[in-house]
Design an enzyme around this catalytic site. Structure first.
Site, PDB file in Angstrom:
ATOM      1  N   CYS A  12       0.960  -1.168  -0.048  1.00  0.00           N
ATOM      2  CA  CYS A  12      -0.051   0.124  -0.101  1.00  0.00           C
ATOM      3  C   CYS A  12       0.957   1.197   0.137  1.00  0.00           C
ATOM      4  CB  CYS A  12      -0.961  -0.018   1.425  1.00  0.00           C
ATOM      5  SG  CYS A  12      -0.021   0.181   2.793  1.00  0.00           S
ATOM      6  N   HIS A  41       5.475  -4.904   8.777  1.00  0.00           N
ATOM      7  CA  HIS A  41       5.456  -6.565   9.240  1.00  0.00           C
ATOM      8  C   HIS A  41       6.000  -7.496   8.152  1.00  0.00           C
ATOM      9  CE1 HIS A  41       3.404  -5.487  13.240  1.00  0.00           C
ATOM     10  NE2 HIS A  41       4.641  -5.328  13.309  1.00  0.00           N
ATOM     11  N   HIS A  74       3.981   1.831  11.790  1.00  0.00           N
ATOM     12  CA  HIS A  74       2.774   1.690  12.686  1.00  0.00           C
ATOM     13  C   HIS A  74       2.576   2.695  13.507  1.00  0.00           C
ATOM     14  CE1 HIS A  74       4.782  -1.962  11.659  1.00  0.00           C
ATOM     15  NE2 HIS A  74       3.791  -2.403  11.421  1.00  0.00           N
ATOM     16  N   HIS A 124      -1.094  -4.963  19.529  1.00  0.00           N
ATOM     17  CA  HIS A 124      -0.254  -4.500  18.141  1.00  0.00           C
ATOM     18  C   HIS A 124       0.357  -3.214  18.252  1.00  0.00           C
ATOM     19  CE1 HIS A 124      -0.113  -3.236  14.097  1.00  0.00           C
ATOM     20  NE2 HIS A 124      -0.162  -4.521  13.683  1.00  0.00           N
ATOM     21  N   GLU A 126       0.678  -0.713  16.290  1.00  0.00           N
ATOM     22  CA  GLU A 126      -0.149   0.437  15.819  1.00  0.00           C
ATOM     23  C   GLU A 126      -1.319   0.827  17.075  1.00  0.00           C
ATOM     24  OE1 GLU A 126      -2.577   0.396  12.390  1.00  0.00           O
ATOM     25  OE2 GLU A 126      -4.003   1.727  13.262  1.00  0.00           O
ATOM     26  N   THR A 164      -6.257   0.841  11.749  1.00  0.00           N
ATOM     27  CA  THR A 164      -6.539   1.097  10.418  1.00  0.00           C
ATOM     28  C   THR A 164      -6.748  -0.360   9.526  1.00  0.00           C
ATOM     29  OG1 THR A 164      -4.016   0.982  10.111  1.00  0.00           O
ATOM     30  CG2 THR A 164      -5.034   3.234  10.133  1.00  0.00           C
ATOM     31  N   SER A 222       1.609  -9.517  10.673  1.00  0.00           N
ATOM     32  CA  SER A 222       0.907  -8.731   9.987  1.00  0.00           C
ATOM     33  C   SER A 222      -0.670  -8.728  10.178  1.00  0.00           C
ATOM     34  CB  SER A 222       1.169  -8.860   8.506  1.00  0.00           C
ATOM     35  OG  SER A 222       0.161  -8.210   7.611  1.00  0.00           O
ATOM     36  N   SER A 223      -1.203  -7.458  10.645  1.00  0.00           N
ATOM     37  CA  SER A 223      -2.711  -7.478  11.160  1.00  0.00           C
ATOM     38  C   SER A 223      -3.704  -7.623   9.983  1.00  0.00           C
ATOM     39  CB  SER A 223      -2.991  -6.202  11.958  1.00  0.00           C
ATOM     40  OG  SER A 223      -4.252  -6.197  11.760  1.00  0.00           O
ATOM     41  N   SER A 266       1.564  -5.528   3.478  1.00  0.00           N
ATOM     42  CA  SER A 266       3.321  -5.047   3.640  1.00  0.00           C
ATOM     43  C   SER A 266       4.065  -6.564   3.043  1.00  0.00           C
ATOM     44  CB  SER A 266       3.592  -5.138   5.261  1.00  0.00           C
ATOM     45  OG  SER A 266       2.846  -6.345   5.904  1.00  0.00           O
TER      46      SER A 266
HETATM   47  S1  SF4 Z   1      -2.793   2.460   7.279  1.00  0.00           S
HETATM   48 FE1  SF4 Z   1      -1.378   0.744   7.276  1.00  0.00          FE
HETATM   49  S2  SF4 Z   1      -2.374  -0.494   5.662  1.00  0.00           S
HETATM   50 FE2  SF4 Z   1      -3.406   1.557   5.368  1.00  0.00          FE
HETATM   51  S3  SF4 Z   1      -2.048   2.649   3.833  1.00  0.00           S
HETATM   52 FE3  SF4 Z   1      -1.417   3.147   5.892  1.00  0.00          FE
HETATM   53  S4  SF4 Z   1       0.485   1.640   5.911  1.00  0.00           S
HETATM   54 FE4  SF4 Z   1      -0.927   0.795   4.346  1.00  0.00          FE
END
Ligand code: SF4
EC number: 1.17.7.4
Length: 308
Positions: A12, A41, A74, A124, A126, A164, A222-223, A266
């Site tokens: 992403c 991750h 994160h 986690h 994040e 997220t 990785s969530s 990821s």
């Molecule tokens: S919140 Fe996480 S999954 Fe969404 S764009 Fe950002 S890094 Fe990627």
């Protein structure tokens, strides 16, 4: 065997940005660059950056004085930022802008006198970062049962924010339970589940209608990859999370004519290729990519890395 690839899958914009921050820091400031926590991750990503001179640590106490330091995608708690400031560490923050947006939302709700409820998975990174960025009161829930167990009075003003990378469906149910429980509740205008998470989840649902088995390429920690595997399983397709082709068990494919592959946000595409190669060694395959969204979102790099 027919292989269908989900679209979109894999990296992403937040992950691309985080990796680029480490790579550019190495080019600009030279090795080593210290990265607090896995930048994203994925072991393959971490090992590739290690080979270029990045050193991964879990705590800032492991970073020598004066060393260039990167915070992972994160996000980190305010106390970590303060520790870096107190030590005068030069920091590049690779926190995904969408995670920062959640921190800002949480702070705004607290400023308005609301008790914040964070929907997310305890432990986690994040979630730890968000808990440490919102100056309380903040409570974490990860299930409808957790909502029922909250001891906040039902007429207290509350607001929710979310991790997220959760499952869109689970979050919807938890938000409904929160609305049923509290009379004065607010949430973000657009839900916090990020665009990349939503797109990958919707693509794996499309994939699940066509295939006998789903392989999700991604790390066990990785969530968003775990949620993709769960979605496949919930709709009744045998789904497996694998880091790369070496983890594929041919037994899973017994009787399967179609295999779907997706990848967490990821997981680099080279690992999807590795899984396809492993399948090729088992028997002849044809590979097609399902129609799906083209993602065009890009996040800006920190100014110090783009200045010429
Ligand atoms: S919140 Fe996480 S999954 Fe969404 S764009 Fe950002 S890094 Fe990627």
């Amino acid at each position: 065997m027919e292989i269908y690839l989900a679209q979109p899958r894999g990296f992403c914009a937040g992950v691309i940005r985080a990796i680029e921050i480490v790579e550019r820091a190495l080019e600009r400031y030279g090795a080593p660059v210290y990265v607090r926590h896995e930048i994203v991750h994925n072991k393959h990503v971490v090992e590739t950056l290690k080979a270029k001179g990045a050193i991964f640590v879990e705590e800032l106490s492991e970073v020598p004085d004066g060393a260039m330091t990167v915070f992972s995608a994160h996000g980190v708690a305010r106390t970590v930022e303060e520790e870096a400031e107190a030590r005068g560490l030069p920091v590049l923050d690779a926190t995904c802008p969408l995670v920062t947006k959640v921190h800002n939302q949480g702070r705004r709700y607290v400023a308005k006198g609301r008790t914040v409820i964070l929907i997310g998975h305890a432990g986690h990174p994040e979630v730890d970062g968000t808990l440490g960025q919102v100056p309380g009161p903040i409570h974490i829930v990860q299930s409808i049962a957790d909502v029922a167990a909250l001891t906040i009075p039902m007429d207290q003003p509350v607001a929710y924010i979310t991790q997220t990378t959760l499952s869109v469906d689970d979050t919807r149910d938890i938000i409904s339970a929160l609305h049923a429980r509290f009379s004065d509740i607010q949430g973000p205008d657009t839900r916090d589940i990020c665009y990349a998470t939503q797109n990958r989840q919707s693509a794996v649902r499309d994939l699940s209608r066509l295939v006998d088995v789903i392989l999700v390429v991604g790390a066990a920690n990785s969530s968003n990859s775990n949620r993709l595997r769960e979605i496949g399983t919930e709709v009744g397709v045998a789904s497996y999370l694998i880091a790369d082709g070496s983890q594929l068990d041919p037994e899973w494919l017994r009787g399967a004519r179609t295999v779907g592959i997706t990848a967490g946000a990821s997981a680099p595409e080279v690992l999807v290729d590795d899984v396809i190669e492993t399948l090729r060694r088992i028997g002849p395959v044809s590979v097609s990519v399902l129609p799906g969204l083209e993602e065009t979102i890009e996040f800006r790099l920190p100014a110090e890395l783009t200045a010429v």
